[in-house]
Structures are given as structure tokens and as C-alpha cells.
Design a protein around this motif. Sequence first.
Motif, PDB file in Angstrom:
ATOM      1  N   ASP A 261       0.815  -1.219   0.000  1.00 13.94           N
ATOM      2  CA  ASP A 261       0.000   0.000   0.000  1.00 13.94           C
ATOM      3  C   ASP A 261       0.852   1.273   0.000  1.00 13.94           C
ATOM      4  O   ASP A 261       0.339   2.356  -0.294  1.00 13.94           O
ATOM      5  CB  ASP A 261      -0.921   0.023   1.224  1.00 13.94           C
ATOM      6  N   PHE A 262       2.135   1.150   0.325  1.00 14.99           N
ATOM      7  CA  PHE A 262       3.003   2.324   0.418  1.00 14.99           C
ATOM      8  C   PHE A 262       3.623   2.637  -0.946  1.00 14.99           C
ATOM      9  O   PHE A 262       3.994   1.734  -1.698  1.00 14.99           O
ATOM     10  CB  PHE A 262       4.109   2.106   1.449  1.00 14.99           C
ATOM     11  N   ASP A 263       3.761   3.917  -1.219  1.00 12.85           N
ATOM     12  CA  ASP A 263       4.397   4.319  -2.480  1.00 12.85           C
ATOM     13  C   ASP A 263       5.876   3.951  -2.494  1.00 12.85           C
ATOM     14  O   ASP A 263       6.394   3.475  -3.503  1.00 12.85           O
ATOM     15  CB  ASP A 263       4.241   5.835  -2.688  1.00 12.85           C
ATOM     16  N   ILE A 264       6.552   4.183  -1.370  1.00 13.39           N
ATOM     17  CA  ILE A 264       7.985   3.909  -1.276  1.00 13.39           C
ATOM     18  C   ILE A 264       8.305   3.335   0.099  1.00 13.39           C
ATOM     19  O   ILE A 264       7.801   3.824   1.114  1.00 13.39           O
ATOM     20  CB  ILE A 264       8.824   5.183  -1.508  1.00 13.39           C
ATOM     21  N   CYS A 265       9.139   2.307   0.117  1.00 17.70           N
ATOM     22  CA  CYS A 265       9.631   1.727   1.371  1.00 17.70           C
ATOM     23  C   CYS A 265      11.124   2.013   1.503  1.00 17.70           C
ATOM     24  O   CYS A 265      11.896   1.721   0.577  1.00 17.70           O
ATOM     25  CB  CYS A 265       9.399   0.223   1.405  1.00 17.70           C
ATOM     26  N   PHE A 266      11.519   2.570   2.626  1.00 12.28           N
ATOM     27  CA  PHE A 266      12.925   2.822   2.917  1.00 12.28           C
ATOM     28  C   PHE A 266      13.431   1.771   3.909  1.00 12.28           C
ATOM     29  O   PHE A 266      12.791   1.523   4.934  1.00 12.28           O
ATOM     30  CB  PHE A 266      13.131   4.204   3.543  1.00 12.28           C
ATOM     31  N   VAL A 267      14.572   1.180   3.609  1.00 13.13           N
ATOM     32  CA  VAL A 267      15.262   0.320   4.570  1.00 13.13           C
ATOM     33  C   VAL A 267      16.458   1.125   5.073  1.00 13.13           C
ATOM     34  O   VAL A 267      17.461   1.276   4.383  1.00 13.13           O
ATOM     35  CB  VAL A 267      15.732  -0.996   3.926  1.00 13.13           C
ATOM     36  N   THR A 268      16.329   1.666   6.280  1.00 15.32           N
ATOM     37  CA  THR A 268      17.352   2.567   6.822  1.00 15.32           C
ATOM     38  C   THR A 268      18.191   1.901   7.896  1.00 15.32           C
ATOM     39  O   THR A 268      18.914   2.579   8.633  1.00 15.32           O
ATOM     40  CB  THR A 268      16.684   3.838   7.385  1.00 15.32           C
ATOM     41  N   ILE A 269      18.100   0.577   7.997  1.00 12.50           N
ATOM     42  CA  ILE A 269      18.876  -0.168   8.994  1.00 12.50           C
ATOM     43  C   ILE A 269      20.359  -0.069   8.649  1.00 12.50           C
ATOM     44  O   ILE A 269      20.767  -0.393   7.538  1.00 12.50           O
ATOM     45  CB  ILE A 269      18.442  -1.653   9.009  1.00 12.50           C
ATOM     46  N   GLY A 270      21.167   0.366   9.621  1.00 11.40           N
ATOM     47  CA  GLY A 270      22.587   0.538   9.342  1.00 11.40           C
ATOM     48  C   GLY A 270      23.503  -0.320  10.174  1.00 11.40           C
ATOM     49  O   GLY A 270      24.663  -0.526   9.835  1.00 11.40           O
ATOM     50  N   GLU A 271      22.978  -0.854  11.273  1.00  8.78           N
ATOM     51  CA  GLU A 271      23.851  -1.559  12.214  1.00  8.78           C
ATOM     52  C   GLU A 271      23.985  -3.047  11.920  1.00  8.78           C
ATOM     53  O   GLU A 271      24.871  -3.709  12.450  1.00  8.78           O
ATOM     54  CB  GLU A 271      23.348  -1.368  13.650  1.00  8.78           C
ATOM     55  N   SER A 272      23.120  -3.608  11.081  1.00  3.94           N
ATOM     56  CA  SER A 272      23.150  -5.047  10.814  1.00  3.94           C
ATOM     57  C   SER A 272      23.048  -5.313   9.319  1.00  3.94           C
ATOM     58  O   SER A 272      22.013  -5.059   8.693  1.00  3.94           O
ATOM     59  CB  SER A 272      22.005  -5.753  11.547  1.00  3.94           C
ATOM     60  N   PHE A 273      24.124  -5.845   8.751  1.00  5.39           N
ATOM     61  CA  PHE A 273      24.153  -6.224   7.345  1.00  5.39           C
ATOM     62  C   PHE A 273      23.049  -7.229   7.046  1.00  5.39           C
ATOM     63  O   PHE A 273      22.289  -7.087   6.082  1.00  5.39           O
ATOM     64  CB  PHE A 273      25.536  -6.842   7.055  1.00  5.39           C
ATOM     65  N   GLU A 274      22.931  -8.237   7.894  1.00  3.09           N
ATOM     66  CA  GLU A 274      21.971  -9.307   7.677  1.00  3.09           C
ATOM     67  C   GLU A 274      20.539  -8.803   7.753  1.00  3.09           C
ATOM     68  O   GLU A 274      19.704  -9.134   6.897  1.00  3.09           O
ATOM     69  CB  GLU A 274      22.175 -10.427   8.698  1.00  3.09           C
ATOM     70  N   ASP A 275      20.226  -7.997   8.771  1.00 10.68           N
ATOM     71  CA  ASP A 275      18.857  -7.480   8.919  1.00 10.68           C
ATOM     72  C   ASP A 275      18.463  -6.606   7.736  1.00 10.68           C
ATOM     73  O   ASP A 275      17.313  -6.625   7.282  1.00 10.68           O
ATOM     74  CB  ASP A 275      18.722  -6.687  10.219  1.00 10.68           C
TER      75      ASP A 275
ATOM     76  N   ARG B 266      19.467   1.551   2.422  1.00 11.72           N
ATOM     77  CA  ARG B 266      20.708   2.197   2.823  1.00 11.72           C
ATOM     78  C   ARG B 266      21.849   1.180   2.807  1.00 11.72           C
ATOM     79  O   ARG B 266      21.736   0.093   3.356  1.00 11.72           O
ATOM     80  CB  ARG B 266      20.571   2.774   4.229  1.00 11.72           C
ATOM     81  N   ALA B 267      22.960   1.550   2.176  1.00 10.43           N
ATOM     82  CA  ALA B 267      24.154   0.704   2.159  1.00 10.43           C
ATOM     83  C   ALA B 267      25.249   1.351   2.989  1.00 10.43           C
ATOM     84  O   ALA B 267      25.301   2.568   3.137  1.00 10.43           O
ATOM     85  CB  ALA B 267      24.638   0.512   0.729  1.00 10.43           C
ATOM     86  N   PHE B 268      26.120   0.515   3.543  1.00  9.62           N
ATOM     87  CA  PHE B 268      27.261   1.066   4.272  1.00  9.62           C
ATOM     88  C   PHE B 268      28.586   0.533   3.742  1.00  9.62           C
ATOM     89  O   PHE B 268      29.626   0.714   4.365  1.00  9.62           O
ATOM     90  CB  PHE B 268      27.128   0.821   5.785  1.00  9.62           C
ATOM     91  N   SER B 269      28.555  -0.109   2.570  1.00  5.80           N
ATOM     92  CA  SER B 269      29.774  -0.511   1.870  1.00  5.80           C
ATOM     93  C   SER B 269      29.403  -0.848   0.438  1.00  5.80           C
ATOM     94  O   SER B 269      28.222  -1.056   0.114  1.00  5.80           O
ATOM     95  CB  SER B 269      30.426  -1.729   2.540  1.00  5.80           C
ATOM     96  N   ASP B 270      30.402  -0.906  -0.432  1.00  3.20           N
ATOM     97  CA  ASP B 270      30.136  -1.253  -1.829  1.00  3.20           C
ATOM     98  C   ASP B 270      29.590  -2.671  -1.945  1.00  3.20           C
ATOM     99  O   ASP B 270      28.705  -2.947  -2.752  1.00  3.20           O
ATOM    100  CB  ASP B 270      31.424  -1.124  -2.653  1.00  3.20           C
ATOM    101  N   VAL B 271      30.129  -3.594  -1.138  1.00  2.00           N
ATOM    102  CA  VAL B 271      29.656  -4.971  -1.150  1.00  2.00           C
ATOM    103  C   VAL B 271      28.200  -5.036  -0.711  1.00  2.00           C
ATOM    104  O   VAL B 271      27.365  -5.710  -1.330  1.00  2.00           O
ATOM    105  CB  VAL B 271      30.530  -5.857  -0.241  1.00  2.00           C
ATOM    106  N   HIS B 272      27.875  -4.325   0.356  1.00  2.00           N
ATOM    107  CA  HIS B 272      26.498  -4.272   0.850  1.00  2.00           C
ATOM    108  C   HIS B 272      25.566  -3.738  -0.225  1.00  2.00           C
ATOM    109  O   HIS B 272      24.465  -4.260  -0.435  1.00  2.00           O
ATOM    110  CB  HIS B 272      26.449  -3.378   2.096  1.00  2.00           C
TER     111      HIS B 272
ATOM    112  N   LYS C 126      29.398   7.361   2.084  1.00  2.00           N
ATOM    113  CA  LYS C 126      30.246   7.560   0.908  1.00  2.00           C
ATOM    114  C   LYS C 126      29.940   8.897   0.242  1.00  2.00           C
ATOM    115  O   LYS C 126      30.857   9.643  -0.133  1.00  2.00           O
ATOM    116  CB  LYS C 126      30.036   6.422  -0.085  1.00  2.00           C
ATOM    117  N   GLN C 127      28.637   9.188   0.098  1.00  2.00           N
ATOM    118  CA  GLN C 127      28.249  10.430  -0.563  1.00  2.00           C
ATOM    119  C   GLN C 127      28.708  11.646   0.226  1.00  2.00           C
ATOM    120  O   GLN C 127      29.187  12.627  -0.354  1.00  2.00           O
ATOM    121  CB  GLN C 127      26.731  10.438  -0.760  1.00  2.00           C
ATOM    122  N   LEU C 128      28.589  11.593   1.548  1.00  2.00           N
ATOM    123  CA  LEU C 128      29.030  12.706   2.378  1.00  2.00           C
ATOM    124  C   LEU C 128      30.546  12.842   2.343  1.00  2.00           C
ATOM    125  O   LEU C 128      31.077  13.961   2.302  1.00  2.00           O
ATOM    126  CB  LEU C 128      28.555  12.522   3.820  1.00  2.00           C
ATOM    127  N   ALA C 129      31.247  11.710   2.340  1.00  2.00           N
ATOM    128  CA  ALA C 129      32.707  11.746   2.293  1.00  2.00           C
ATOM    129  C   ALA C 129      33.200  12.371   0.987  1.00  2.00           C
ATOM    130  O   ALA C 129      34.130  13.191   0.980  1.00  2.00           O
ATOM    131  CB  ALA C 129      33.273  10.343   2.455  1.00  2.00           C
TER     132      ALA C 129
END
Length: 215
Positions: free
Chosen positions: A65-79, A98-104, A121-124
Motif C-alpha cells: 500500500d506504500f508508495d515507497i519503502c525505505f530500509v534505513t537499517i545501518g547496524e546489521s548487514f543481515e537485517d 541504505r548501504a554502508f559498503s560497496d559490497v552491501h 560515501k556520498q558525504l565523504a
Amino acid sequence: MKSFLICGAGLFGQIITRKLTEIGHEVMVIDKDEQKINHILPYATNAVIGDCTNEDFMSTVGVSDFDICFVTIGESFEDSLLTTSLLKDLGARMIISRAFSDVHSRFLLRNGATKVVYPEKQLAEWTAMIYSSDHVLDYIELDNDYSIYEVVTPRSWDGKAVGDINVRQKYGINILGIRRDNELQMNITANTVLNASDSLLVLGTYPDVKKCFDL
């Protein structure tokens, strides 16, 4: 108005939620941390304590039902991966993860993410660009080649018209706007006269901008 689902109420999720709500959208936030949910509740349309990786729980949310879903989890790669994949399976229209590495980032795209954001990365990259030059005030990367730069007007251009400088022909650069007295002017013509106190919004490749403005 659009509807957004935010999976993860950490700092990144909180900032997105506040901004989306501020500009008039509906936002639902999910996180298994009660303290984070209580913190974000005043800024969201709805905030729920729950596990974004739990299929039974997420199937009750109405993901499609949502137009856009954001996954903003940053502390767990698996989650992060599990949540992205689950949203895809439950029929999410668009998933921004949200990614926190190129592999992710690569794994997220393979597991259902429509697009990936990589804020660190974008901020850096933005920080490196801004503070490595005395003349760049802001920077927005559009793709691997072209970016928009806010640059200091060269003193040699003071009092000259845009058409007289002719940076498009000389350097392949387009002047999009002028910031004058803290106001942005976008109606630029060949007759627009520049001041040394202006800053310019220009579109071009880094080599061309570097050559033109001696970055």
C-alpha cells in the motif's frame, strides 16, 4: 502526497521521517527498539514496535500500500538484506535501501532493492570536494561524469555579461544560476551581468570545471 514506510528508526531513519513529514507526506516507521519508536512518534504519522525481518509481522503492515519503502537499517548487514528481500516478496512498489559498503550495496540490489543510497560515501565525497578547493562552495554529483558545482565567481569576470564570457563554448560548462545577496536567481540569460560577490551554479564535468575555475 505520498505514503512512505521507514524500516529502522536510527538517526538516518529519523532524519528522513522528519523531512518527509515536514513536506507533507504520510510516514509509518517500524523498529524493534521501543525507545527509538517513542522518540520518533511525534514526527511520524504512525510508529510501530516490530521486527522488520519477521515475515508474519510484516505481512500485517500492508507493504504494497506504500508508495515507497525505505530500509534505513545501518547496524546489521543481515537485517538490512533480510528486510529488503522481505519487502520485495511482500509486493513493495519501490524499495530504497541504505548501504554502508560497496559490497552491501551490490547485495541489496541483488536482493530486491530498487535503488541504494550510501550516505557515508556520498558525504565523504562531498566533503573531499568542498574542502580540497578554495573556490567550490557546494557540489551535487549527477552521474560519473557530470555534477553541479556552486563556485566563487572569478574576479576577472566582475562586471561582464554571461554571453561575453562564453564558458559553454570555451569549456563546455553551463551556468545554471547565480546566488546574489543570499538569493538564488535561475533566469540567466546572455545579458546577465556578473558580480565578483556572486557565486555561480554551473553544470559540467570535473576536468572542465577544474580548468575553468582553477580548482
